[in-house]
Design a protein around this motif. Structure first.
Motif, mmCIF file in Angstrom:
data_model
loop_
_atom_site.group_PDB
_atom_site.id
_atom_site.type_symbol
_atom_site.label_atom_id
_atom_site.label_comp_id
_atom_site.label_asym_id
_atom_site.label_seq_id
_atom_site.Cartn_x
_atom_site.Cartn_y
_atom_site.Cartn_z
ATOM 1 N N PRO A 148 -12.722 1.738 -2.698
ATOM 2 C CA PRO A 148 -11.846 1.972 -1.780
ATOM 3 C C PRO A 148 -11.529 -0.126 -0.748
ATOM 4 O O PRO A 148 -9.912 0.112 -0.664
ATOM 5 C CB PRO A 148 -12.406 2.289 -0.605
ATOM 6 C CG PRO A 148 -13.568 3.162 -1.204
ATOM 7 C CD PRO A 148 -13.992 2.782 -2.597
ATOM 8 N N ALA A 149 -11.894 -1.265 -1.210
ATOM 9 C CA ALA A 149 -11.549 -1.941 -1.317
ATOM 10 C C ALA A 149 -10.230 -2.797 -2.025
ATOM 11 O O ALA A 149 -9.678 -3.338 -1.371
ATOM 12 C CB ALA A 149 -12.505 -3.039 -1.190
ATOM 13 N N ASP A 150 -10.481 -2.171 -2.961
ATOM 14 C CA ASP A 150 -9.400 -2.213 -3.962
ATOM 15 C C ASP A 150 -8.129 -1.323 -3.270
ATOM 16 O O ASP A 150 -7.644 -2.002 -3.296
ATOM 17 C CB ASP A 150 -9.581 -2.268 -5.569
ATOM 18 C CG ASP A 150 -10.987 -2.360 -5.907
ATOM 19 O OD1 ASP A 150 -11.031 -3.742 -5.140
ATOM 20 O OD2 ASP A 150 -11.517 -2.011 -6.665
ATOM 21 N N LEU A 151 -8.453 0.046 -2.412
ATOM 22 C CA LEU A 151 -7.146 0.765 -2.769
ATOM 23 C C LEU A 151 -6.400 0.374 -1.187
ATOM 24 O O LEU A 151 -5.339 -0.337 -0.584
ATOM 25 C CB LEU A 151 -7.245 2.123 -2.124
ATOM 26 C CG LEU A 151 -7.853 2.409 -3.334
ATOM 27 C CD1 LEU A 151 -7.889 3.996 -2.754
ATOM 28 C CD2 LEU A 151 -6.715 2.653 -4.996
ATOM 29 N N ALA A 152 -7.569 -0.796 0.024
ATOM 30 C CA ALA A 152 -6.803 -1.549 0.914
ATOM 31 C C ALA A 152 -5.871 -2.704 0.600
ATOM 32 O O ALA A 152 -5.051 -3.394 1.547
ATOM 33 C CB ALA A 152 -8.488 -2.153 1.763
ATOM 34 N N ARG A 153 -6.079 -3.215 -0.470
ATOM 35 C CA ARG A 153 -5.302 -4.082 -0.732
ATOM 36 C C ARG A 153 -3.669 -3.677 -1.644
ATOM 37 O O ARG A 153 -2.801 -4.971 -1.446
ATOM 38 C CB ARG A 153 -5.806 -5.163 -2.194
ATOM 39 C CG ARG A 153 -7.044 -5.612 -1.814
ATOM 40 C CD ARG A 153 -7.213 -7.287 -2.554
ATOM 41 N NE ARG A 153 -8.323 -6.556 -3.799
ATOM 42 C CZ ARG A 153 -9.732 -5.995 -3.560
ATOM 43 N NH1 ARG A 153 -9.950 -6.733 -2.696
ATOM 44 N NH2 ARG A 153 -10.450 -6.034 -4.372
ATOM 45 N N LEU A 154 -3.635 -2.382 -1.422
ATOM 46 C CA LEU A 154 -2.157 -2.149 -2.463
ATOM 47 C C LEU A 154 -1.633 -1.361 -1.028
ATOM 48 O O LEU A 154 -0.400 -0.902 -1.455
ATOM 49 C CB LEU A 154 -3.302 -0.829 -3.083
ATOM 50 C CG LEU A 154 -3.314 -0.730 -4.828
ATOM 51 C CD1 LEU A 154 -4.182 -0.200 -5.687
ATOM 52 C CD2 LEU A 154 -2.226 -2.178 -5.543
ATOM 53 N N VAL A 155 -1.888 -0.978 -0.055
ATOM 54 C CA VAL A 155 -1.497 -0.342 1.323
ATOM 55 C C VAL A 155 -1.421 -1.272 2.244
ATOM 56 O O VAL A 155 -2.093 -2.865 2.290
ATOM 57 C CB VAL A 155 -2.455 0.361 1.335
ATOM 58 C CG1 VAL A 155 -2.559 1.312 0.701
ATOM 59 C CG2 VAL A 155 -3.893 0.852 2.681
ATOM 60 N N ALA A 156 -0.501 -0.732 3.993
ATOM 61 C CA ALA A 156 -0.606 -1.124 4.437
ATOM 62 C C ALA A 156 -2.201 -1.570 5.067
ATOM 63 O O ALA A 156 -3.011 -1.122 5.631
ATOM 64 C CB ALA A 156 0.562 -0.629 5.440
ATOM 65 N N ARG A 157 -1.628 -3.051 6.132
ATOM 66 C CA ARG A 157 -3.131 -3.622 6.655
ATOM 67 C C ARG A 157 -4.251 -2.646 7.485
ATOM 68 O O ARG A 157 -2.949 -1.535 8.394
ATOM 69 C CB ARG A 157 -2.866 -5.022 7.869
ATOM 70 C CG ARG A 157 -3.896 -5.245 7.758
ATOM 71 C CD ARG A 157 -3.497 -6.670 8.873
ATOM 72 N NE ARG A 157 -5.067 -7.029 9.062
ATOM 73 C CZ ARG A 157 -5.101 -8.844 9.184
ATOM 74 N NH1 ARG A 157 -3.791 -8.748 9.935
ATOM 75 N NH2 ARG A 157 -5.749 -9.184 9.877
ATOM 76 N N ASP A 158 -5.016 -2.353 7.239
ATOM 77 C CA ASP A 158 -5.161 -1.261 8.058
ATOM 78 C C ASP A 158 -5.186 0.330 7.400
ATOM 79 O O ASP A 158 -5.254 1.024 8.279
ATOM 80 C CB ASP A 158 -5.846 -1.739 9.259
ATOM 81 C CG ASP A 158 -6.442 -2.802 9.516
ATOM 82 O OD1 ASP A 158 -7.538 -3.280 9.340
ATOM 83 O OD2 ASP A 158 -6.343 -3.353 10.669
ATOM 84 N N ALA A 159 -4.339 0.375 6.586
ATOM 85 C CA ALA A 159 -3.786 1.578 6.399
ATOM 86 C C ALA A 159 -5.174 3.009 6.284
ATOM 87 O O ALA A 159 -5.589 1.976 5.536
ATOM 88 C CB ALA A 159 -2.625 2.239 6.001
ATOM 89 N N PRO A 160 -4.752 4.234 6.956
ATOM 90 C CA PRO A 160 -6.282 5.458 6.345
ATOM 91 C C PRO A 160 -5.899 5.909 5.043
ATOM 92 O O PRO A 160 -5.531 6.540 5.119
ATOM 93 C CB PRO A 160 -5.695 5.794 7.749
ATOM 94 C CG PRO A 160 -4.907 5.428 8.136
ATOM 95 C CD PRO A 160 -4.666 4.467 7.983
ATOM 96 N N HIS A 161 -6.708 4.416 3.782
ATOM 97 C CA HIS A 161 -5.149 5.063 2.394
ATOM 98 C C HIS A 161 -6.448 6.823 1.581
ATOM 99 O O HIS A 161 -6.648 8.028 1.242
ATOM 100 C CB HIS A 161 -6.167 4.603 0.718
ATOM 101 C CG HIS A 161 -6.994 3.762 1.631
ATOM 102 N ND1 HIS A 161 -7.905 4.209 1.030
ATOM 103 C CD2 HIS A 161 -7.767 2.292 1.371
ATOM 104 C CE1 HIS A 161 -9.055 3.147 0.865
ATOM 105 N NE2 HIS A 161 -8.638 2.541 1.350
ATOM 106 N N GLN A 162 -7.654 7.146 2.579
ATOM 107 C CA GLN A 162 -8.615 8.440 2.450
ATOM 108 C C GLN A 162 -8.472 8.017 0.834
ATOM 109 O O GLN A 162 -9.288 9.431 0.668
ATOM 110 C CB GLN A 162 -8.029 9.096 2.647
ATOM 111 C CG GLN A 162 -7.774 9.109 4.370
ATOM 112 C CD GLN A 162 -7.343 10.317 5.153
ATOM 113 O OE1 GLN A 162 -5.725 10.533 4.551
ATOM 114 N NE2 GLN A 162 -7.929 11.448 5.704
#
Length: 254
Positions: A62-76
């Motif tokens: 999940p932390a890796d995915l968070a770096r791919l999207v907008a800040r605090d975006a709920p990537h699920q």
């Protein structure tokens, strides 16, 4: 007739989507060309259906995915890189079915609002939304997340000249109703029996003068005086509901 998406694409030409509903809808859309899926195993397990064996997946935390999207975006646990949808033109969606309104947005630029409007358009069976190419947000993860999958199912027509598009819409047999809180008539009183195009302007500024001039009627939603106006996405949802219930009443003789 002019139309097409034409702008708002990144330098790589790709769109990055995230969140289960947006990604799942894109994966199910045969019109999408998918490039790569970054995902957690839990994210893939949450999808409806299985991915093809040869689908390009890169497993991630999940932390890796968070770096791919907008800040605090709920990537699920799901981030999809894909191509933008192909151009859709106005003549392809004007079928004249009275139960399927057209939604025209005049300089509504916030991706959250446009995404929410797409979601309502899908819920109430609108045949398309129409925007001016230069004054509308591009396809994006933020917009797709707000649309909750509707970006993949509601045709989105981008035109160069919105006033000209309204002329084409009228020629196709649609009654064009602009929504304005200062109007004297209510939407219910302005609705015709046949096909209708609802025109909404940006919050604050509303419809531009030239767009008002290209409407057949101007109407308002009968909201309480305690509230000056509604968010444009809320106004769109209520207006689409009014059209949907008008059709039901007509079919039942009400």
């Amino acid at each position: 007739m002019q139309g097409g998406r034409g702008s708002g694409r990144g330098s790589s030409g790709s769109v990055r989507l995230w969140g289960r509903h947006a990604v799942e809808a894109a994966l199910k859309n045969p019109e999408r060309r998918h490039r790569k899926l970054w995902a957690t195993r839990e994210g893939v397990a949450s999808l409806d259906g299985e991915l093809p064996d040869d689908f390009p997946v890169e497993w991630a935390q999940p932390a890796d995915l968070a770096r791919l999207v907008a800040r605090d975006a709920p990537h699920q646990g799901l981030v999809l890189d894909c191509d933008p949808l192909e151009d859709i033109f106005l003549e392809d969606v004007l079928d004249g079915d009275a139960s399927r309104p057209v939604l025209v947005l005049d300089q509504v630029t916030d991706p959250h609002n446009v995404g929410a409007i797409l979601r309502s358009a899908a819920a109430f069976n609108a045949c398309a939304i129409v925007t001016q190419d230069r004054h509308a947000p591009p396809e994006s993860g933020t917009l797709a997340k707000s649309a909750s999958g509707a970006l993949e199912v509601v045709p989105w027509v981008r035109v160069v000249n919105l006033a000209r598009a309204l002329e084409d819409i009228a020629e196709a047999g649609y009654w064009r109703i602009g929504l304005d809180g200062a109007a004297k008539s209510t939407l219910q009183g302005a609705l015709p029996a046949g096909p209708v195009a609802l025109v909404l302007g940006a919050e604050g500024d509303g419809m531009r003068h030239n767009i008002v001039q290209h409407c057949d009627a101007i109407a308002k939603l009968p909201i309480s005086e305690a509230m000056e106006s509604l968010n444009v996405s809320n106004a769109a949802a209520i207006s689409l509901y009014a059209v949907a219930t008008r059709v039901i009443d007509a079919s039942e003789g009400g």
